[in-house]
Each structure stands twice: as C-alpha cells, then as structure tokens.
Design a protein around this motif. Structure first.
Motif, PDB file in Angstrom:
ATOM      1  N   ARG A 190       0.855  -1.172   0.000  1.00 44.03           N
ATOM      2  CA  ARG A 190       0.000   0.000   0.000  1.00 44.03           C
ATOM      3  C   ARG A 190       0.898   1.232   0.000  1.00 44.03           C
ATOM      4  NH1 ARG A 190      -4.973  -1.359  -1.691  1.00 44.03           N
ATOM      5  NH2 ARG A 190      -6.274  -2.434  -0.154  1.00 44.03           N
ATOM      6  N   SER A 191       0.292   2.410   0.006  1.00 43.48           N
ATOM      7  CA  SER A 191       1.097   3.636  -0.041  1.00 43.48           C
ATOM      8  C   SER A 191       0.713   4.591   1.081  1.00 43.48           C
ATOM      9  CB  SER A 191       0.968   4.324  -1.402  1.00 43.48           C
ATOM     10  OG  SER A 191      -0.389   4.493  -1.761  1.00 43.48           O
ATOM     11  N   GLY A 192       0.599   4.035   2.298  1.00 42.75           N
ATOM     12  CA  GLY A 192       0.433   4.891   3.457  1.00 42.75           C
ATOM     13  C   GLY A 192       1.652   5.771   3.648  1.00 42.75           C
ATOM     14  N   ALA A 193       1.493   6.814   4.438  1.00 40.98           N
ATOM     15  CA  ALA A 193       2.558   7.800   4.580  1.00 40.98           C
ATOM     16  C   ALA A 193       3.848   7.194   5.117  1.00 40.98           C
ATOM     17  CB  ALA A 193       2.091   8.925   5.495  1.00 40.98           C
ATOM     18  N   SER A 194       3.758   6.334   6.130  1.00 44.42           N
ATOM     19  CA  SER A 194       4.976   5.742   6.688  1.00 44.42           C
ATOM     20  C   SER A 194       5.643   4.816   5.692  1.00 44.42           C
ATOM     21  CB  SER A 194       4.654   4.984   7.984  1.00 44.42           C
ATOM     22  OG  SER A 194       4.391   5.891   9.028  1.00 44.42           O
ATOM     23  N   THR A 195       4.848   4.069   4.928  1.00 40.40           N
ATOM     24  CA  THR A 195       5.419   3.192   3.905  1.00 40.40           C
ATOM     25  C   THR A 195       6.213   3.994   2.887  1.00 40.40           C
ATOM     26  OG1 THR A 195       3.671   1.543   4.147  1.00 40.40           O
ATOM     27  CG2 THR A 195       4.872   1.561   2.060  1.00 40.40           C
ATOM     28  N   VAL A 196       5.623   5.074   2.397  1.00 38.04           N
ATOM     29  CA  VAL A 196       6.303   5.911   1.403  1.00 38.04           C
ATOM     30  C   VAL A 196       7.567   6.527   1.994  1.00 38.04           C
ATOM     31  CG1 VAL A 196       6.078   8.046   0.060  1.00 38.04           C
ATOM     32  CG2 VAL A 196       4.252   6.341   0.021  1.00 38.04           C
ATOM     33  N   ALA A 197       7.489   6.987   3.237  1.00 36.60           N
ATOM     34  CA  ALA A 197       8.670   7.583   3.875  1.00 36.60           C
ATOM     35  C   ALA A 197       9.776   6.548   4.049  1.00 36.60           C
ATOM     36  CB  ALA A 197       8.286   8.172   5.225  1.00 36.60           C
ATOM     37  N   GLU A 198       9.423   5.345   4.484  1.00 40.47           N
ATOM     38  CA  GLU A 198      10.442   4.320   4.727  1.00 40.47           C
ATOM     39  C   GLU A 198      11.049   3.815   3.423  1.00 40.47           C
ATOM     40  OE1 GLU A 198       8.737   1.411   7.375  1.00 40.47           O
ATOM     41  OE2 GLU A 198       8.439   2.899   8.967  1.00 40.47           O
ATOM     42  N   LEU A 199      10.232   3.642   2.391  1.00 39.33           N
ATOM     43  CA  LEU A 199      10.774   3.260   1.083  1.00 39.33           C
ATOM     44  C   LEU A 199      11.748   4.318   0.567  1.00 39.33           C
ATOM     45  CD1 LEU A 199       7.576   1.906  -0.703  1.00 39.33           C
ATOM     46  CD2 LEU A 199       9.600   0.565  -0.093  1.00 39.33           C
ATOM     47  N   SER A 200      11.438   5.585   0.837  1.00 42.25           N
ATOM     48  CA  SER A 200      12.285   6.673   0.350  1.00 42.25           C
ATOM     49  C   SER A 200      13.602   6.737   1.115  1.00 42.25           C
ATOM     50  CB  SER A 200      11.536   8.001   0.476  1.00 42.25           C
ATOM     51  OG  SER A 200      10.342   7.993  -0.273  1.00 42.25           O
ATOM     52  N   VAL A 201      13.544   6.670   2.432  1.00 39.07           N
ATOM     53  CA  VAL A 201      14.771   6.774   3.222  1.00 39.07           C
ATOM     54  C   VAL A 201      15.672   5.564   2.986  1.00 39.07           C
ATOM     55  CG1 VAL A 201      15.685   6.796   5.585  1.00 39.07           C
ATOM     56  CG2 VAL A 201      13.766   8.272   4.971  1.00 39.07           C
ATOM     57  N   ILE A 202      15.081   4.363   2.930  1.00 40.46           N
ATOM     58  CA  ILE A 202      15.881   3.154   2.682  1.00 40.46           C
ATOM     59  C   ILE A 202      16.297   3.082   1.220  1.00 40.46           C
ATOM     60  CG2 ILE A 202      15.859   0.626   2.760  1.00 40.46           C
ATOM     61  CD1 ILE A 202      13.871   0.848   5.093  1.00 40.46           C
ATOM     62  N   GLY A 203      15.433   3.568   0.323  1.00 39.95           N
ATOM     63  CA  GLY A 203      15.751   3.594  -1.096  1.00 39.95           C
ATOM     64  C   GLY A 203      15.484   2.271  -1.783  1.00 39.95           C
ATOM     65  N   ARG A 204      14.203   1.892  -1.911  1.00 39.18           N
ATOM     66  CA  ARG A 204      13.864   0.631  -2.555  1.00 39.18           C
ATOM     67  C   ARG A 204      12.763   0.849  -3.596  1.00 39.18           C
ATOM     68  NH1 ARG A 204      17.951  -0.016  -0.618  1.00 39.18           N
ATOM     69  NH2 ARG A 204      18.730  -1.687   0.743  1.00 39.18           N
ATOM     70  N   PRO A 205      12.878   0.172  -4.747  1.00 41.44           N
ATOM     71  CA  PRO A 205      11.845   0.285  -5.778  1.00 41.44           C
ATOM     72  C   PRO A 205      10.577  -0.430  -5.331  1.00 41.44           C
ATOM     73  CG  PRO A 205      13.438  -1.403  -6.389  1.00 41.44           C
ATOM     74  CD  PRO A 205      13.954  -0.759  -5.126  1.00 41.44           C
ATOM     75  N   SER A 206       9.436   0.012  -5.849  1.00 45.57           N
ATOM     76  CA  SER A 206       8.187  -0.546  -5.352  1.00 45.57           C
ATOM     77  C   SER A 206       7.096  -0.541  -6.403  1.00 45.57           C
ATOM     78  CB  SER A 206       7.714   0.236  -4.119  1.00 45.57           C
ATOM     79  OG  SER A 206       7.553   1.613  -4.424  1.00 45.57           O
ATOM     80  N   ILE A 207       6.140  -1.437  -6.173  1.00 43.29           N
ATOM     81  CA  ILE A 207       4.838  -1.406  -6.833  1.00 43.29           C
ATOM     82  C   ILE A 207       3.849  -1.021  -5.744  1.00 43.29           C
ATOM     83  CG2 ILE A 207       3.035  -2.763  -7.955  1.00 43.29           C
ATOM     84  CD1 ILE A 207       5.269  -4.565  -9.078  1.00 43.29           C
ATOM     85  N   LEU A 208       3.172   0.101  -5.913  1.00 45.71           N
ATOM     86  CA  LEU A 208       2.285   0.626  -4.876  1.00 45.71           C
ATOM     87  C   LEU A 208       0.826   0.522  -5.319  1.00 45.71           C
ATOM     88  CD1 LEU A 208       4.309   3.796  -3.812  1.00 45.71           C
ATOM     89  CD2 LEU A 208       4.284   1.533  -2.732  1.00 45.71           C
ATOM     90  N   VAL A 209       0.002   0.027  -4.408  1.00 46.30           N
ATOM     91  CA  VAL A 209      -1.433  -0.147  -4.662  1.00 46.30           C
ATOM     92  C   VAL A 209      -2.188   0.699  -3.640  1.00 46.30           C
ATOM     93  CG1 VAL A 209      -3.302  -1.808  -4.994  1.00 46.30           C
ATOM     94  CG2 VAL A 209      -0.901  -2.533  -5.322  1.00 46.30           C
TER      95      VAL A 209
END
Length: 367
Positions: A267-286
């Motif tokens: 999913r693309s909740g705020a914490s998910t987006v923040a953590e993906l950004s800080v860690i730096g990982r590609p994603s498929i977001l639903v």
C-alpha cells in the motif's frame, strides 16, 4: 530541575505511531521527557513505545451521519476531552504534538484551551481530517511534503516542511545499500499492506506468482505480510509452487526486510512511502481505494513522479497484470537500480530532528 515534558498524541496505527516514535527518540536526545496519548489500538503496535508513560484517552471517528451515532461519538469525544484536561493540568506539558487520527482531537483541543503551545504533524500529501479540524487552532504545523498548504495562506504562514520522521530502525536499515538482482540469482520480494495488513495482497500475489514461468518463478524468495485468517492459504499456495516464502501477520523488523528486498509491493500509506524513500527501494504501490481524501494515491504519486515506483489502482491490480510486471523485471532487472536511487533521493532521513527542533522552538525551550 526536572526535564520538560512534551505530550505526543497519535492514533493507534503504525502510520501515526511510527513518526511519533521517531520524534520521541529525537526529543529524548535533547533532554525532553515524552508521554504518549493514544487509544487502545496502540496495544497492537508491536513493540514498546519510547515514552515515560502512555495515557489511553477515549476517542471516536466522526463518520456516520446517523443522529444517534453522532451523539455517541460526541459523548465519547467529550469524555476524552475531560480526561485530557485533567492530564494537562496534572502533567503541565511545555508542548503538545499531534500526529493525526481522531485520538488527537481531545488532547490537542484541551491544550489550546489552556494556552499550551501545540504542533500538528501531517504525514500525507493531503492533510487528514482530524488535523484539518485542528489546523486553525494550533500554534504550528509540520508537513511531510512541501507545498501541502500553499492553497491556504493563513495555514501556510505557520507551516514548516520537515518530512515524515522515520523510526531509528529505518535509519539503521538505510545503511544497507541496494544490491540489484543479478543473472539467475535470487529475486527477493517483500509484500505487505500496512500495519493492519491488506487482504488484496493475499488474493492477488500468490496467483500472480503461479502465472510466472517456472524458470523465473524458481528465483523468487518472498516475505509477505498476511492477515491471520489468510496466512494458511498464502503459505499453502507458495508451498505448492515450491516458492520460498516467509508469511506472517506482522513483522516487527519490517525495515530490515525492506532493506533486504529487491522489490517491494505495498500500500502507499505515509509511513510506507517515507520508509521506502529513506531506505531507497523500488516498489509497486497499490493505494487504498475509496479513501475520502485519496491520501494514499497522492502519496504514491510523489514516488511515481520521481520514477521510483509503479502505481497501480486496486481495480487494475490483477494476477495477470502483476505476473506480467514481475516477469519483465525478473527477465530484465536493470530498471530496479535506477528506481531504488530515485526513491532514496526523495527520502528525508533527518525529518525527526527537524521536527524535534520545531517542537523545541515552539515550546520556547531554545533554538
């Protein structure tokens, strides 16, 4: 002389509690004591919150238009407000900080009545309903995305862009550089649906994996969050396909799992987006569909516009679509490294410190 006390208020889900945890750690490093005000859902948080004490305050969501439901909600919020008044009188905090969710309404409203400095932090690309109700009353507003309040000059005048604070374990995970999949080697996939889980991941991902050609499918190593009621079916599906998979309702060490992944589906909740950004990982977001504010869609759009994520609406998130996308990336993983770098460029690892500095300043504790 005792340390100053800040009340941190957050709804009892990971999206609110995770940034509240990050701020609490940053404030403790500045010699500030933190108490948490939340609701009973925080018991499912998964780990001890770094606060001196935790106060449960009655709250309810303002959703139904039924007059009787509205009366019950008003009564519950009223009880929460009176308890919050007693808390503030007794604890005498130097500031009260809210992270959204209806449990923040009683303590933040009470704090404004007593003239205590107040700050709200909004995690999303569009301000949440509880924060909108408080925004005109509070002393300062912190946002996770720039320009969120540009359309409202009165609110923009007291707003600061800090980014979305991430937990210390996310900062630790960010030290792991992205290791792109190679040749015929393993392809590590991390699948989750936020702190409450998402049934759609259990319904779509296993049949999508089944549709992948056996030679490519054999390379998959999957970590997947599944609701307890879906867990056995998901485990059986992967076992039947001979795919290595670890399935659980909740991963306390999720940031480390993200850091180990070649690709994340979430999913693309705020914490998910923040953590993906800080860690730096590609994603498929639903993004979560049918949300009134479409906050998850807006959050996901920030990564999609940076070429860091593929965003797919839930109606289009089918086994056939996902099988095709995963097959393409398994055959040619080159785009993943660029997406990982793009995600990391969107991260704000210092957001907790920036927010802590704002709280300290607003509370009159120094610069």
């Amino acid at each position: 002389m005792s340390e100053p006390l800040v009340l941190v208020c957050a709804g009892g889900t990971g999206g609110h509690l995770f940034p509240a945890e990050a701020l609490s750690v940053a404030l403790a490093a500045r010699g500030v004591t933190v108490d948490l005000v939340t609701d009973e859902r925080a018991e499912k948080y998964g780990r001890a919150f770094p606060a001196r004490d935790i106060h449960i305050v009655e709250s309810a969501t303002i959703g139904s238009k039924n007059p009787f439901a509205l009366l019950r909600t008003a009564a519950t919020l009223g009880r929460g407000y009176m308890k919050s008044r007693r808390l503030i009188r007794r604890l005498k905090p130097v500031a009260v900080v809210g992270f959204g969710g209806y449990p923040t309404l009683p303590p933040l409203f009470a704090a404004t009545q007593f003239g205590v400095p107040t700050i709200i932090h909004d995690q999303n690309a569009v301000m949440g309903r509880a924060n909108r109700q408080l925004s005109a009353r509070v002393t300062a507003i912190a946002t996770s995305f720039p320009g969120v309040l540009d359309g409202n000059p009165a609110l923009a005048a007291k707003a600061s862009f800090t980014g979305n604070p991430v937990r210390p374990m996310v900062i630790e995970a960010a030290a792991t550089p992205y290791d792109p999949p190679r040749g015929d080697g393993p392809f590590r996939l991390c699948v989750f649906g936020g702190s409450q889980g998402a049934r759609v991941m259990s319904e779509i991902v296993p049949p999508a994996v089944e549709r992948i050609a056996p030679g490519l499918r054999a390379r998959l190593a999957i970590v997947q969050q599944a609701r307890e009621e879906d867990r056995a079916a998901v485990e059986a599906a992967y076992a039947g396909l001979g795919v290595a998979a670890e399935v659980a309702p909740f991963f306390v060490d999720l940031p480390a799992r993200l850091a180990a992944a070649h690709l994340v589906i979430a999913r693309s909740g705020a914490s998910t987006v923040a953590e993906l950004s800080v860690i730096g990982r590609p994603s498929i977001l639903v993004p979560l569909p049918h949300a009134l504010d479409q906050d998850q869609l807006m959050n996901a759009a920030t990564l999609a516009s940076a070429m860091a994520a593929t965003v797919v609406r839930q109606a289009d998130f089918t086994p056939d679509w996902l099988a095709g996308d995963l097959s393409r990336l398994l055959a040619d993983p080159a785009p993943l490294a660029a997406a990982a770098a793009a995600a990391r460029a969107q991260g704000h690892a210092d957001a907790a410190d920036r927010l802590a500095d704002l709280v300290v300043k607003t509370a009159g504790l120094g610069s």
